[in-house]
Design a protein around this motif. Sequence first.
Motif, PDB file in Angstrom:
ATOM      1  N   ILE A  41      64.410 121.442 107.181  1.00 18.73           N
ATOM      2  CA  ILE A  41      65.730 120.847 106.976  1.00 18.73           C
ATOM      3  C   ILE A  41      65.806 119.477 107.640  1.00 18.73           C
ATOM      4  O   ILE A  41      66.346 118.518 107.086  1.00 18.73           O
ATOM      5  N   GLU A  42      65.241 119.368 108.821  1.00 16.74           N
ATOM      6  CA  GLU A  42      65.297 118.106 109.565  1.00 16.74           C
ATOM      7  C   GLU A  42      64.381 117.041 108.977  1.00 16.74           C
ATOM      8  O   GLU A  42      64.776 115.872 108.860  1.00 16.74           O
ATOM      9  N   HIS A  43      63.169 117.414 108.576  1.00 12.68           N
ATOM     10  CA  HIS A  43      62.140 116.419 108.259  1.00 12.68           C
ATOM     11  C   HIS A  43      61.851 116.253 106.769  1.00 12.68           C
ATOM     12  O   HIS A  43      61.171 115.297 106.388  1.00 12.68           O
ATOM     13  N   GLY A  44      62.281 117.165 105.916  1.00  8.74           N
ATOM     14  CA  GLY A  44      62.183 116.954 104.473  1.00  8.74           C
ATOM     15  C   GLY A  44      60.900 117.399 103.815  1.00  8.74           C
ATOM     16  O   GLY A  44      60.895 117.690 102.613  1.00  8.74           O
ATOM     17  N   PRO A 215      74.717 118.040 103.545  1.00  7.22           N
ATOM     18  CA  PRO A 215      75.643 118.722 104.465  1.00  7.22           C
ATOM     19  C   PRO A 215      75.508 118.221 105.896  1.00  7.22           C
ATOM     20  O   PRO A 215      76.455 118.298 106.675  1.00  7.22           O
ATOM     21  N   THR A 216      74.332 117.696 106.242  1.00  2.37           N
ATOM     22  CA  THR A 216      74.108 117.150 107.583  1.00  2.37           C
ATOM     23  C   THR A 216      74.614 115.723 107.738  1.00  2.37           C
ATOM     24  O   THR A 216      74.515 115.148 108.814  1.00  2.37           O
ATOM     25  N   GLY A 217      75.155 115.148 106.647  1.00  4.65           N
ATOM     26  CA  GLY A 217      75.816 113.855 106.733  1.00  4.65           C
ATOM     27  C   GLY A 217      75.044 112.662 106.211  1.00  4.65           C
ATOM     28  O   GLY A 217      75.641 111.610 105.940  1.00  4.65           O
ATOM     29  N   GLU A 218      73.702 112.776 106.049  1.00  9.17           N
ATOM     30  CA  GLU A 218      72.922 111.636 105.568  1.00  9.17           C
ATOM     31  C   GLU A 218      73.125 111.437 104.064  1.00  9.17           C
ATOM     32  O   GLU A 218      73.235 112.395 103.302  1.00  9.17           O
ATOM     33  N   LYS A 219      73.124 110.176 103.653  1.00  7.46           N
ATOM     34  CA  LYS A 219      73.164 109.868 102.228  1.00  7.46           C
ATOM     35  C   LYS A 219      71.744 109.774 101.690  1.00  7.46           C
ATOM     36  O   LYS A 219      70.827 109.321 102.371  1.00  7.46           O
ATOM     37  N   VAL A 220      71.577 110.223 100.431  1.00  9.16           N
ATOM     38  CA  VAL A 220      70.268 110.297  99.788  1.00  9.16           C
ATOM     39  C   VAL A 220      70.288 109.466  98.513  1.00  9.16           C
ATOM     40  O   VAL A 220      71.157 109.653  97.656  1.00  9.16           O
ATOM     41  N   LEU A 221      69.360 108.523  98.380  1.00 11.22           N
ATOM     42  CA  LEU A 221      69.129 107.825  97.115  1.00 11.22           C
ATOM     43  C   LEU A 221      68.225 108.729  96.288  1.00 11.22           C
ATOM     44  O   LEU A 221      67.080 108.993  96.656  1.00 11.22           O
ATOM     45  N   HIS A 222      68.727 109.235  95.148  1.00  7.90           N
ATOM     46  CA  HIS A 222      68.059 110.321  94.426  1.00  7.90           C
ATOM     47  C   HIS A 222      68.045 110.018  92.933  1.00  7.90           C
ATOM     48  O   HIS A 222      68.871 110.512  92.166  1.00  7.90           O
ATOM     49  N   VAL A 223      67.104 109.184  92.533  1.00  7.16           N
ATOM     50  CA  VAL A 223      66.988 108.781  91.129  1.00  7.16           C
ATOM     51  C   VAL A 223      65.561 109.041  90.673  1.00  7.16           C
ATOM     52  O   VAL A 223      64.605 108.628  91.336  1.00  7.16           O
ATOM     53  N   SER A 224      65.408 109.721  89.560  1.00  7.97           N
ATOM     54  CA  SER A 224      64.099 109.998  88.982  1.00  7.97           C
ATOM     55  C   SER A 224      63.796 108.983  87.892  1.00  7.97           C
ATOM     56  O   SER A 224      64.542 108.874  86.916  1.00  7.97           O
ATOM     57  N   ASN A 225      62.703 108.232  88.044  1.00  9.16           N
ATOM     58  CA  ASN A 225      62.268 107.344  86.959  1.00  9.16           C
ATOM     59  C   ASN A 225      61.911 108.163  85.721  1.00  9.16           C
ATOM     60  O   ASN A 225      62.220 107.785  84.588  1.00  9.16           O
ATOM     61  N   TYR A 226      61.230 109.271  85.960  1.00  9.88           N
ATOM     62  CA  TYR A 226      60.768 110.169  84.907  1.00  9.88           C
ATOM     63  C   TYR A 226      61.964 110.871  84.271  1.00  9.88           C
ATOM     64  O   TYR A 226      62.821 111.409  84.966  1.00  9.88           O
ATOM     65  N   VAL A 269      51.618 122.322 100.729  1.00  5.46           N
ATOM     66  CA  VAL A 269      52.671 121.351 101.018  1.00  5.46           C
ATOM     67  C   VAL A 269      53.992 121.848 100.454  1.00  5.46           C
ATOM     68  O   VAL A 269      54.044 122.376  99.339  1.00  5.46           O
ATOM     69  N   ILE A 270      55.057 121.681 101.224  1.00  2.00           N
ATOM     70  CA  ILE A 270      56.414 121.918 100.724  1.00  2.00           C
ATOM     71  C   ILE A 270      57.219 120.644 100.889  1.00  2.00           C
ATOM     72  O   ILE A 270      57.056 119.915 101.877  1.00  2.00           O
ATOM     73  N   TRP A 271      58.056 120.331  99.896  1.00  3.83           N
ATOM     74  CA  TRP A 271      58.947 119.174  99.989  1.00  3.83           C
ATOM     75  C   TRP A 271      60.343 119.571  99.524  1.00  3.83           C
ATOM     76  O   TRP A 271      60.513 120.444  98.682  1.00  3.83           O
ATOM     77  N   ASP A 272      61.332 118.912 100.096  1.00  2.81           N
ATOM     78  CA  ASP A 272      62.740 119.156  99.783  1.00  2.81           C
ATOM     79  C   ASP A 272      63.071 118.410  98.493  1.00  2.81           C
ATOM     80  O   ASP A 272      63.199 117.189  98.478  1.00  2.81           O
ATOM     81  N   ASN A 273      63.219 119.151  97.399  1.00  6.18           N
ATOM     82  CA  ASN A 273      63.470 118.540  96.095  1.00  6.18           C
ATOM     83  C   ASN A 273      64.852 117.902  95.986  1.00  6.18           C
ATOM     84  O   ASN A 273      65.102 117.106  95.089  1.00  6.18           O
ATOM     85  N   LEU A 274      65.756 118.256  96.879  1.00  2.00           N
ATOM     86  CA  LEU A 274      67.096 117.669  96.868  1.00  2.00           C
ATOM     87  C   LEU A 274      67.131 116.349  97.635  1.00  2.00           C
ATOM     88  O   LEU A 274      68.145 115.659  97.620  1.00  2.00           O
ATOM     89  N   ARG A 275      66.024 116.013  98.272  1.00  2.00           N
ATOM     90  CA  ARG A 275      65.965 114.837  99.143  1.00  2.00           C
ATOM     91  C   ARG A 275      64.779 113.918  98.830  1.00  2.00           C
ATOM     92  O   ARG A 275      64.914 112.701  98.853  1.00  2.00           O
ATOM     93  N   MET A 276      63.627 114.508  98.556  1.00  2.00           N
ATOM     94  CA  MET A 276      62.398 113.737  98.360  1.00  2.00           C
ATOM     95  C   MET A 276      62.182 113.397  96.884  1.00  2.00           C
ATOM     96  O   MET A 276      62.617 114.123  95.989  1.00  2.00           O
ATOM     97  N   LEU A 277      61.472 112.301  96.643  1.00  3.56           N
ATOM     98  CA  LEU A 277      60.868 112.014  95.343  1.00  3.56           C
ATOM     99  C   LEU A 277      59.361 112.185  95.507  1.00  3.56           C
ATOM    100  O   LEU A 277      58.823 112.007  96.593  1.00  3.56           O
ATOM    101  N   HIS A 278      58.689 112.524  94.420  1.00  3.67           N
ATOM    102  CA  HIS A 278      57.236 112.589  94.473  1.00  3.67           C
ATOM    103  C   HIS A 278      56.634 111.997  93.204  1.00  3.67           C
ATOM    104  O   HIS A 278      57.327 111.794  92.203  1.00  3.67           O
ATOM    105  N   ALA A 279      55.358 111.667  93.275  1.00  8.78           N
ATOM    106  CA  ALA A 279      54.638 111.038  92.170  1.00  8.78           C
ATOM    107  C   ALA A 279      53.189 111.484  92.234  1.00  8.78           C
ATOM    108  O   ALA A 279      52.724 112.002  93.252  1.00  8.78           O
ATOM    109  N   VAL A 280      52.442 111.279  91.132  1.00  7.59           N
ATOM    110  CA  VAL A 280      51.035 111.659  91.082  1.00  7.59           C
ATOM    111  C   VAL A 280      50.229 110.454  90.614  1.00  7.59           C
ATOM    112  O   VAL A 280      50.582 109.805  89.609  1.00  7.59           O
ATOM    113  N   SER A 281      49.142 110.151  91.317  1.00 10.91           N
ATOM    114  CA  SER A 281      48.360 108.947  91.040  1.00 10.91           C
ATOM    115  C   SER A 281      47.573 109.014  89.743  1.00 10.91           C
ATOM    116  O   SER A 281      47.194 107.981  89.191  1.00 10.91           O
TER     117      SER A 281
END
Length: 313
Positions: A41-44, A215-226, A269-281
């Motif tokens: 929750i803290e680190h994403g 809910p912890t107060g931080e704002k998230v820029l959350h836009v998917s190019n795909y 690996v686990i990532w927070d899908n509500l916060r992180m973006l990911h990509a594949v090379s």
Amino acid sequence: MALSDVRPLQEGLPYGVRIGGLTREILADPAVCKEIDDLFIEHGMIVFEDVEQSDEMQLALSNCFGPLKEHPVKSLKRVDSERLPGVITLHSKPGSGIVEVDGKAVSHWLPWHFDHCYNDELNRAGVLRSVERVEEGGITGFVDGVALYKAFPADLLARIEGKEVLYSLTTQYDKLRFGRPASYKVIEPKPTSPEFQAQADAMARAIHPAVWTRPTGEKVLHVSNYMAEGIAGMENAEGDALLEEVCQTINRLGREMSYQHKWRPTDMVIWDNLRMLHAVSGHNPEESRLMYRTTIKGDYGHGRWEEGRAQAA
């Protein structure tokens, strides 16, 4: 039992941790799972190092973060629905899904995105492991939406905040409308089954906010190019130009502040899908790459279907 091996993901990044030394026996302790989930929750995102590479271990890790969710794309191959509910395969077979990016032909490249953007309900997280790796490429990139929000140009942030983005289940490379690399050419389309196309054709477009507040107060820029199709209520030249500028800014900042994970045979690996973006090379089109992924249930409550169109079956 406290975790004994927790380290920063990478020097200079404000998100992510690494955890080592976990076993299925350790994960049987609810207090350990709670400690891991609090770190998440803290680190994403978390890279689990030197863990047992089995379906059972992947499920044990996944269960620390909530119940599993079946993937909404019905045609995706499941590992074993009876024994391993929610475990899907992501198989990049040789000679398919090839695109030329910046002068190099690669297979199964993906731009920055969050999962299930084409659905009204997202998923909390994904747990990924590499079953079949490639020698070169095949790198999964991650960038934090909280960090992106803080780094975004103020004038552009002011124009995109409060806007919503339209998405559709469109996976083919020639349909990528926003955030294309400067040099980009489709060489070989991705294989598409009739079942997948039928589901995609039946789905309404989904709408998600470009910025949301945790809910912890931080704002998230959350836009998917795909899979992005435009800005809701601004499907015109002005709206398209704004979304393109946002996506290209994500590309630029992603190069500067992302974590690029080169897969080892002992990682998950686990990532927070509500916060992180990911990509594949992407990787050498002659090689095969196989990943197993679980999907963790848990939505953020801000997505919806576009009105006036039929919802998904």
